[in-house]
Design an enzyme around this catalytic site. Structure first.
Site, short mmCIF file in Angstrom:
data_model
loop_
_atom_site.label_atom_id
_atom_site.label_comp_id
_atom_site.label_asym_id
_atom_site.label_seq_id
_atom_site.Cartn_x
_atom_site.Cartn_y
_atom_site.Cartn_z
N GLU A 169 -0.47 -9.42 -0.49
CA GLU A 169 -1.89 -9.72 -0.23
C GLU A 169 -2.67 -9.76 -1.55
O GLU A 169 -3.57 -10.58 -1.73
CB GLU A 169 -2.47 -8.69 0.75
CG GLU A 169 -1.93 -8.90 2.16
CD GLU A 169 -2.22 -7.75 3.11
OE1 GLU A 169 -2.06 -6.58 2.71
OE2 GLU A 169 -2.63 -8.01 4.26
N GLY A 204 0.62 -5.09 1.03
CA GLY A 204 -0.57 -5.19 0.18
C GLY A 204 -0.27 -5.87 -1.16
O GLY A 204 -1.14 -6.48 -1.76
N ALA A 245 0.86 -1.18 0.00
CA ALA A 245 0.00 0.00 0.00
C ALA A 245 0.90 1.23 0.00
O ALA A 245 2.07 1.16 0.40
CB ALA A 245 -0.88 -0.01 1.23
N GLU A 300 4.91 -4.82 7.02
CA GLU A 300 4.17 -3.75 7.70
C GLU A 300 4.66 -3.51 9.12
O GLU A 300 4.65 -2.39 9.63
CB GLU A 300 2.66 -4.09 7.75
CG GLU A 300 1.96 -4.10 6.40
CD GLU A 300 1.96 -5.46 5.72
OE1 GLU A 300 2.83 -6.31 6.06
OE2 GLU A 300 1.10 -5.68 4.85
#
Ligand code: HXC
Length: 259
Positions: A113, A110, A67, A133
């Protein structure tokens, strides 16, 4: 539809569409605008009757480095709640056609993911996977703690999530995160080869089979088995089942229509 942060080729090859994340300078960091485009593109390809499989890729250096940290840095919990970015991810989760990730370089946070939202994964030997993260004071939020744990088991997921360390493509293969690892110049081609195999088959059987495999993620075995059985019976209502079985008996290639 025109897109700013992704490239979309709905007719990359017969029945195969390609979606390429395209913020190369930012290592394809998944800001909200890019994710909204990915969602819209996948939804539109899911409804396009010519498309039977979708390849999702980045570039050689990065599938996606996570992200967008710069976009998130100043946000508070309420901002994050109101942005509701995960409804975008929920839509991606519901795409019915098979999605093959073709991954090279970084697939982090992300990015990893998003790879785990895909159904099969081809990795280049330079691919690196991770959930870093924790190193920026947060934790995975788009399924990393759940899907990763189901995919690679508790201790491996814990090591990735609690240390933020990356694993290389070979290790990702050993852990069952990717289908295979190929030289970097071949990763997209290998994904296309895999897609070619899938698109020859009955699209309606593929859809129901994908749905049944995904059911294994979030239901007890008995419920999953019931679900599988219903989808299995339902396929006997299709022309593709008649065609597939007749072709076998008549020793010829089947021509599937997706009906
Ligand atoms: C915003 C990013 C970014 C990211 C890289 N960039 N990753 N920008 N968000 N996630 C930008 C850098 O700021 C830099 O821009 C440019 O991309 C190139 O990156 P470098 O760091 O210079 O490259 P390199 O030294 O090769 O290091 C690559 C890297 C590193 C190891 C991948 O960039 C990195 O650690 N990135 C962050 C990885 C991460 O923590 N991901 C998880 C994010 S949180 P400038 O302008 O400086 O040149 C997350 C939560 C998901 O994903 C929640 C659900 C959606």
């Amino acid at each position: 539809m025109s897109y700013q942060f992704i490239l979309v080729e709905p007719r990359y090859e017969q029945h195969i569409a390609l979606v390429q994340l395209n913020r190369p300078k930012e290592l394809n960091a998944l800001h909200l605008e890019l994710m909204a485009e990915v969602r819209d593109a996948l939804k539109s390809l899911d409804q396009d009757p010519e498309v039977r499989a979708i390849i999702l890729t980045g570039n050689e250096r990065a599938f996606a480095a996570g992200a967008d940290i710069k976009q998130m840095a100043g946000k508070n919990a309420i901002d994050m709640l109101l942005i509701d970015q995960f409804s975008t991810w929920d839509t991606i989760k519901k795409i019915k056609k098979p999605i093959i990730a073709a991954v090279s370089g970084f697939a982090l946070g992300g990015g990893n993911e998003l790879v785990m939202h895909c159904d099969m994964v081809i990795a280049s030997e330079t691919a690196m996977f991770g959930q870093p993260e924790i190193k920026i004071g947060v934790m995975p939020g788009a399924g990393g703690t759940q899907r990763l744990t189901r995919n690679v088991g508790k201790v491996n997921a814990m090591e990735m999530v609690l240390t933020g360390k990356f694993i290389n493509a070979q290790r990702a293969y050993e852990l069952g995160l990717v289908n295979r690892v190929v030289p970097v110049e071949l990763y997209l081609e290998e994904a296309v080869k895999l897609a070619r195999e899938v698109v020859q088959l009955s699209p309606i059987a593929i859809k129901l089979a994908k749905e049944a495999v995904l059911k294994a993620y979030d239901s007890p075995l008995s419920e999953g088995l019931e679900f599988e059985r219903k989808n299995f019976y339902m396929l006997f209502a299709t022309e593709d089942q008649k065609e597939g079985m007749a072709a076998f008996v008549e020793k010829r290639a089947a021509e599937f229509k997706g009906r």
